[in-house]
Design a protein around this motif. Structure first.
Motif, mmCIF file in Angstrom:
data_model
loop_
_atom_site.group_PDB
_atom_site.id
_atom_site.type_symbol
_atom_site.label_atom_id
_atom_site.label_comp_id
_atom_site.label_asym_id
_atom_site.label_seq_id
_atom_site.Cartn_x
_atom_site.Cartn_y
_atom_site.Cartn_z
ATOM 1 N N ARG A 1 0.743 -4.828 -5.695
ATOM 2 C CA ARG A 1 1.095 -6.066 -5.120
ATOM 3 C C ARG A 1 1.325 -7.240 -5.933
ATOM 4 O O ARG A 1 1.189 -6.863 -7.237
ATOM 5 N N CYS A 2 2.379 -7.968 -5.852
ATOM 6 C CA CYS A 2 2.652 -9.053 -7.048
ATOM 7 C C CYS A 2 2.758 -10.318 -6.590
ATOM 8 O O CYS A 2 3.796 -10.795 -6.018
ATOM 9 N N GLY B 1 5.729 -2.658 3.447
ATOM 10 C CA GLY B 1 5.480 -3.309 4.979
ATOM 11 C C GLY B 1 6.002 -4.587 4.955
ATOM 12 O O GLY B 1 7.119 -5.127 4.238
ATOM 13 N N ASP C 1 13.564 -12.968 0.822
ATOM 14 C CA ASP C 1 13.602 -13.905 -0.012
ATOM 15 C C ASP C 1 14.573 -13.727 -1.440
ATOM 16 O O ASP C 1 15.644 -14.493 -1.677
ATOM 17 N N THR D 1 4.348 2.301 5.461
ATOM 18 C CA THR D 1 2.869 2.158 5.572
ATOM 19 C C THR D 1 2.258 2.960 6.383
ATOM 20 O O THR D 1 2.894 3.363 7.548
ATOM 21 N N GLY E 1 0.719 -1.247 0.004
ATOM 22 C CA GLY E 1 -0.021 -0.086 0.009
ATOM 23 C C GLY E 1 0.681 1.149 0.121
ATOM 24 O O GLY E 1 1.950 1.204 0.624
ATOM 25 N N GLY F 1 5.074 -7.520 4.311
ATOM 26 C CA GLY F 1 4.936 -8.437 3.187
ATOM 27 C C GLY F 1 6.151 -8.160 2.276
ATOM 28 O O GLY F 1 6.684 -8.848 1.789
ATOM 29 N N SER F 2 6.616 -6.967 1.977
ATOM 30 C CA SER F 2 7.448 -6.540 0.973
ATOM 31 C C SER F 2 8.735 -6.735 1.906
ATOM 32 O O SER F 2 9.637 -7.185 0.870
ATOM 33 N N GLY G 1 9.495 -10.326 0.797
ATOM 34 C CA GLY G 1 9.908 -10.448 -0.411
ATOM 35 C C GLY G 1 11.533 -10.357 -0.547
ATOM 36 O O GLY G 1 12.471 -10.756 -1.114
HETATM 37 P P1 ATP Z 1 1.142 -2.897 3.503
HETATM 38 O O1 ATP Z 1 1.465 -2.680 5.033
HETATM 39 O O2 ATP Z 1 0.686 -1.710 2.689
HETATM 40 O O3 ATP Z 1 -0.063 -4.019 3.474
HETATM 41 P P2 ATP Z 1 3.007 -4.802 2.601
HETATM 42 O O4 ATP Z 1 4.248 -4.632 1.971
HETATM 43 O O5 ATP Z 1 2.929 -5.616 4.089
HETATM 44 O O6 ATP Z 1 2.450 -3.381 2.804
HETATM 45 P P3 ATP Z 1 1.846 -6.844 1.082
HETATM 46 O O7 ATP Z 1 0.750 -6.587 -0.049
HETATM 47 O O8 ATP Z 1 1.791 -7.870 2.079
HETATM 48 O O9 ATP Z 1 2.044 -5.389 1.496
HETATM 49 O O10 ATP Z 1 3.105 -7.210 0.264
HETATM 50 C C1 ATP Z 1 3.655 -6.610 -0.969
HETATM 51 C C2 ATP Z 1 4.134 -7.454 -1.999
HETATM 52 O O11 ATP Z 1 5.575 -8.270 -1.289
HETATM 53 C C3 ATP Z 1 3.522 -8.750 -2.343
HETATM 54 O O12 ATP Z 1 2.516 -8.255 -3.398
HETATM 55 C C4 ATP Z 1 4.585 -9.651 -2.781
HETATM 56 O O13 ATP Z 1 4.920 -9.170 -4.213
HETATM 57 C C5 ATP Z 1 5.753 -9.400 -1.750
HETATM 58 N N1 ATP Z 1 5.592 -10.194 -0.570
HETATM 59 C C6 ATP Z 1 4.723 -10.588 0.290
HETATM 60 N N2 ATP Z 1 4.763 -11.776 0.977
HETATM 61 C C7 ATP Z 1 5.977 -12.565 0.346
HETATM 62 C C8 ATP Z 1 6.390 -13.764 0.624
HETATM 63 N N3 ATP Z 1 5.969 -14.467 1.854
HETATM 64 N N4 ATP Z 1 7.361 -13.842 -0.101
HETATM 65 C C9 ATP Z 1 7.979 -13.176 -1.109
HETATM 66 N N5 ATP Z 1 7.261 -12.202 -1.520
HETATM 67 C C10 ATP Z 1 6.196 -11.578 -0.604
#
Ligand code: ATP
Length: 325
Positions: free
Chosen positions: A72-73, A102, A111, A125, A11, A104-105, A108
């Motif tokens: 998001r990917c 955040g 990894d 975030t 986000g 999730g990112s 990634g």
């Molecule tokens: P927000 O707080 O805005 O939700 P975020 O970074 O936590 O931010 P996510 O949608 O959870 O948002 O993650 C963003 C991107 O990070 C995902 O679309 C994906 O590409 C990558 N990602 C998330 N989880 C994983 C994972 N376990 N392994 C590899 N890549 C990931």
């Protein structure tokens, strides 16, 4: 010459642009090449990158959103997607990447670091829901936006002797709700971290307060509370009206909280954190996140950061309820 990349993911949050600016200018200052990777991890897979110069980041420090776009990917969660990204990085000659997003990112980034591309994560975030950091870039701006919106609602709520139920952002975290609630004198603050009871936390508080002469009420509710507890915010407002007899309206602030010009705090921290991240990459250090702990900017291992847990400050929560009566 080292080449680094910068991307924004998940986000969007106000202050992401200020962070990108800092990363680009610090990198150039250190004699690096800097590539802007567009649309989050998607750009890393497809090779959607653009070389940045000093002027690429002109006139953005005060703007919300992100000039690099974010996304998001889902493909990046798969090994095949990661391998593709690794190949793109190698083809572009990337020696390191700064990832603004955040938890999730950060997963990634971890990894990709494991595949040999050093990554440094920066907390971007509005929700402040990153366990490893006391603060996230965009949080201060979002809270201030929410506060201003609730102040406006309060004017009209007071004029009509009404109750306003306001939903603020925070799917899993009540930080925006708690801080907005205490700053706006909300009669009740509902956050996902604390289970709520309608009678104790809303009805009794409103009725007891009314006995002392109060005629208007603000109830601040974090998005996550509504999602988990159905009724919806509208149903909650109806229930309050039916049981208290006080005219009640529901307002969902929504995405306005994600936009706008970042506050001083967000701009300054974005600038310092962006600079810190590039310093790490310059020393060849990856697999780290740059976070705020006890008012200091420090770096920690991503894996360790992702294991951490965080909860809201119960003292603030209790004080808010003690004095907003
Ligand atoms: P927000 O707080 O805005 O939700 P975020 O970074 O936590 O931010 P996510 O949608 O959870 O948002 O993650 C963003 C991107 O990070 C995902 O679309 C994906 O590409 C990558 N990602 C998330 N989880 C994983 C994972 N376990 N392994 C590899 N890549 C990931």
């Amino acid at each position: 010459v080292k080449t680094i990349g910068v991307l924004t993911s998940g986000g969007d949050a106000p202050g992401m642009n200020a962070t990108v600016r800092s990363v680009v200018r610090t990198g150039l200052h250190m004699g690096m090449r800097v590539l802007g990777i567009r649309h989050g991890y998607n750009g890393l897979i497809s090779g959607d990158m653009v070389e940045m110069n000093l002027r690429s980041v002109s006139d953005i420090i005060h703007r919300g959103g992100t000039i690099l776009y974010t996304a998001r990917c889902p493909e990046f969660r798969e090994q095949a997607g990661l391998e593709k990204a690794k190949k793109t990085c190698q083809a572009a000659g990337l020696d390191g990447i700064v990832v603004i997003g955040g938890d999730g990112s950060f997963r990634g980034a971890r990894d990709l670091s494991l595949l040999g591309i050093p990554c440094v994560g920066l907390p971007g975030t509005i929700d402040n829901d990153i366990a490893s950091s006391d603060y996230t870039i965009g949080f201060d701006t979002a809270m201030n936006t929410a506060m201003q919106m609730v102040d406006r609602l309060r004017d009209t709520t007071q004029s009509h002797d009404r109750c306003s139920v306001v939903e603020v952002m925070g799917r899993h975290a009540g930080y925006i709700a708690l801080n907005t609630g205490i700053a706006c004198g909300a009669t009740s603050i509902l956050v996902p971290e604390v289970p709520f009871d309608f009678k104790r936390d809303i009805y009794d508080r409103m009725m007891n307060t009314r006995k002392t002469g109060k005629q208007h009420f603000i109830i601040v509710v974090a998005e996550g509370v509504v999602a988990e507890n159905n009724p919806s915010i509208d149903e909650l407002a109806k229930r309050i009206q039916t049981e208290t007899g006080i005219e009640t309206r529901a307002t969902v602030l929504g995405h306005v909280q994600r936009g706008g010009s970042p506050t001083v705090e967000d701009r300054v921290n974005a600038s310092l954190m962006g600079n810190y991240a590039v310093e790490l990459l310059n020393r060849g250090i990856g697999n780290r996140v740059v976070v705020m702990r006890d008012n200091k900017i420090v770096d920690i291992d991503i894996y360790e950061a992702l294991q951490m847990k965080k909860t809201i400050d119960m003292h603030t929560y209790e004080v808010a309820h003690q004095i907003s009566i």
